[in-house]
Design a protein around this motif. Structure first.
Motif, PDB file in Angstrom:
ATOM      1  N   PHE A  48       0.840  -1.208   0.000  1.00  0.00           N
ATOM      2  CA  PHE A  48       0.000   0.000   0.000  1.00  0.00           C
ATOM      3  C   PHE A  48       0.871   1.252   0.000  1.00  0.00           C
ATOM      4  N   PHE A  49       1.883   1.278   0.876  1.00  0.00           N
ATOM      5  CA  PHE A  49       2.730   2.471   0.966  1.00  0.00           C
ATOM      6  C   PHE A  49       3.619   2.635  -0.258  1.00  0.00           C
ATOM      7  N   MET A  50       4.114   1.541  -0.804  1.00  0.00           N
ATOM      8  CA  MET A  50       5.004   1.660  -1.962  1.00  0.00           C
ATOM      9  C   MET A  50       4.258   2.110  -3.214  1.00  0.00           C
ATOM     10  N   THR A  51       3.033   1.627  -3.395  1.00  0.00           N
ATOM     11  CA  THR A  51       2.299   2.036  -4.597  1.00  0.00           C
ATOM     12  C   THR A  51       1.832   3.487  -4.517  1.00  0.00           C
ATOM     13  N   ARG A  52       1.721   4.021  -3.323  1.00  0.00           N
ATOM     14  CA  ARG A  52       1.271   5.403  -3.152  1.00  0.00           C
ATOM     15  C   ARG A  52       2.355   6.297  -2.547  1.00  0.00           C
ATOM     16  N   ALA A  53       3.604   5.912  -2.705  1.00  0.00           N
ATOM     17  CA  ALA A  53       4.706   6.659  -2.091  1.00  0.00           C
ATOM     18  C   ALA A  53       4.793   8.085  -2.622  1.00  0.00           C
ATOM     19  N   VAL A  54       4.456   8.280  -3.894  1.00  0.00           N
ATOM     20  CA  VAL A  54       4.521   9.619  -4.489  1.00  0.00           C
ATOM     21  C   VAL A  54       3.546  10.557  -3.800  1.00  0.00           C
ATOM     22  N   ILE A  55       2.435  10.027  -3.306  1.00  0.00           N
ATOM     23  CA  ILE A  55       1.443  10.843  -2.610  1.00  0.00           C
ATOM     24  C   ILE A  55       1.762  10.935  -1.117  1.00  0.00           C
ATOM     25  N   ILE A  56       2.180   9.810  -0.528  1.00  0.00           N
ATOM     26  CA  ILE A  56       2.351   9.740   0.923  1.00  0.00           C
ATOM     27  C   ILE A  56       3.593  10.475   1.410  1.00  0.00           C
ATOM     28  N   MET A  57       4.716  10.351   0.700  1.00  0.00           N
ATOM     29  CA  MET A  57       5.965  10.952   1.186  1.00  0.00           C
ATOM     30  C   MET A  57       5.891  12.467   1.344  1.00  0.00           C
ATOM     31  N   PRO A  58       5.364  13.208   0.389  1.00  0.00           N
ATOM     32  CA  PRO A  58       5.249  14.662   0.628  1.00  0.00           C
ATOM     33  C   PRO A  58       4.351  14.992   1.817  1.00  0.00           C
ATOM     34  N   ILE A  59       3.294  14.204   2.003  1.00  0.00           N
ATOM     35  CA  ILE A  59       2.422  14.443   3.154  1.00  0.00           C
ATOM     36  C   ILE A  59       3.191  14.220   4.448  1.00  0.00           C
ATOM     37  N   LEU A  60       3.983  13.141   4.502  1.00  0.00           N
ATOM     38  CA  LEU A  60       4.730  12.835   5.723  1.00  0.00           C
ATOM     39  C   LEU A  60       5.777  13.891   6.048  1.00  0.00           C
ATOM     40  N   TYR A  61       6.449  14.406   5.015  1.00  0.00           N
ATOM     41  CA  TYR A  61       7.560  15.321   5.275  1.00  0.00           C
ATOM     42  C   TYR A  61       7.197  16.795   5.259  1.00  0.00           C
ATOM     43  N   LEU A  62       6.095  17.168   4.630  1.00  0.00           N
ATOM     44  CA  LEU A  62       5.791  18.592   4.480  1.00  0.00           C
ATOM     45  C   LEU A  62       4.633  19.082   5.335  1.00  0.00           C
ATOM     46  N   THR A  63       3.963  18.184   6.043  1.00  0.00           N
ATOM     47  CA  THR A  63       2.839  18.610   6.875  1.00  0.00           C
ATOM     48  C   THR A  63       3.047  18.169   8.313  1.00  0.00           C
ATOM     49  N   GLU A  64       2.256  18.737   9.212  1.00  0.00           N
ATOM     50  CA  GLU A  64       2.362  18.419  10.635  1.00  0.00           C
ATOM     51  C   GLU A  64       0.977  18.285  11.250  1.00  0.00           C
ATOM     52  N   GLY A  65       0.927  17.564  12.350  1.00  0.00           N
ATOM     53  CA  GLY A  65      -0.244  17.518  13.212  1.00  0.00           C
ATOM     54  C   GLY A  65      -1.504  17.005  12.556  1.00  0.00           C
ATOM     55  N   THR A  66      -2.584  17.744  12.774  1.00  0.00           N
ATOM     56  CA  THR A  66      -3.910  17.337  12.312  1.00  0.00           C
ATOM     57  C   THR A  66      -3.991  17.300  10.791  1.00  0.00           C
ATOM     58  N   VAL A  67      -3.309  18.218  10.137  1.00  0.00           N
ATOM     59  CA  VAL A  67      -3.334  18.265   8.669  1.00  0.00           C
ATOM     60  C   VAL A  67      -2.766  16.962   8.113  1.00  0.00           C
ATOM     61  N   LYS A  68      -1.671  16.483   8.702  1.00  0.00           N
ATOM     62  CA  LYS A  68      -1.049  15.240   8.253  1.00  0.00           C
ATOM     63  C   LYS A  68      -2.016  14.070   8.416  1.00  0.00           C
ATOM     64  N   LYS A  69      -2.684  13.992   9.559  1.00  0.00           N
ATOM     65  CA  LYS A  69      -3.620  12.897   9.815  1.00  0.00           C
ATOM     66  C   LYS A  69      -4.790  12.934   8.839  1.00  0.00           C
ATOM     67  N   VAL A  70      -5.314  14.128   8.581  1.00  0.00           N
ATOM     68  CA  VAL A  70      -6.449  14.260   7.670  1.00  0.00           C
ATOM     69  C   VAL A  70      -6.041  13.861   6.259  1.00  0.00           C
ATOM     70  N   LEU A  71      -4.904  14.333   5.800  1.00  0.00           N
ATOM     71  CA  LEU A  71      -4.462  14.016   4.439  1.00  0.00           C
ATOM     72  C   LEU A  71      -4.174  12.524   4.277  1.00  0.00           C
ATOM     73  N   LEU A  72      -3.533  11.911   5.275  1.00  0.00           N
ATOM     74  CA  LEU A  72      -3.275  10.471   5.200  1.00  0.00           C
ATOM     75  C   LEU A  72      -4.580   9.689   5.236  1.00  0.00           C
TER      76      LEU A  72
END
Length: 107
Positions: free
Chosen positions: A71-95
């Motif tokens: 799941f994470f590898m197929t969506r790494a292009v979407i997930i990695m920027p969310i993990l590294y560029l957001t914080e807190g509640t925004v990160k949880k909502v986007l994930l």
């Protein structure tokens, strides 16, 4: 012996021997935690089938881990920027949106 070995500075008569302190009184064995008692009950109930149960649990665990990794590898292009560029509640909502989108087949 050779130079540096067996002389008075290395293991000679002047060298002190270290003594280990006497073993302290052994503490009484503590009561096993409740969860451990339950696990022992399950293990004793399974008896000779315990190795098969452990093997089955390991297989299920590996299946879950490979599914999560896929799941994470197929969506790494979407997930990695969310993990590294957001914080807190925004990160949880986007994930969460990525997971919901994957369940709906959108991403």
């Amino acid at each position: 012996g050779g130079p540096g070995f067996g002389g008075p500075g290395f293991g000679g008569p002047g060298m002190r021997q270290r003594r280990r302190p006497a073993e302290q009184e052994e503490e009484p064995a503590a009561e096993a935690p409740e969860w451990m008692k339950k696990m022992q009950l399950v293990a004793s109930a399974l008896g000779p089938f315990m190795p098969f149960a452990v093997l089955a649990l390991m297989m299920v665990g590996m299946l879950l881990l490979t599914t999560a990794l896929r799941f994470f590898m197929t969506r790494a292009v979407i997930i990695m920027p969310i993990l590294y560029l957001t914080e807190g509640t925004v990160k949880k909502v986007l994930l969460g949106l990525v997971v919901v989108g994957a369940l709906l087949g959108l991403c």
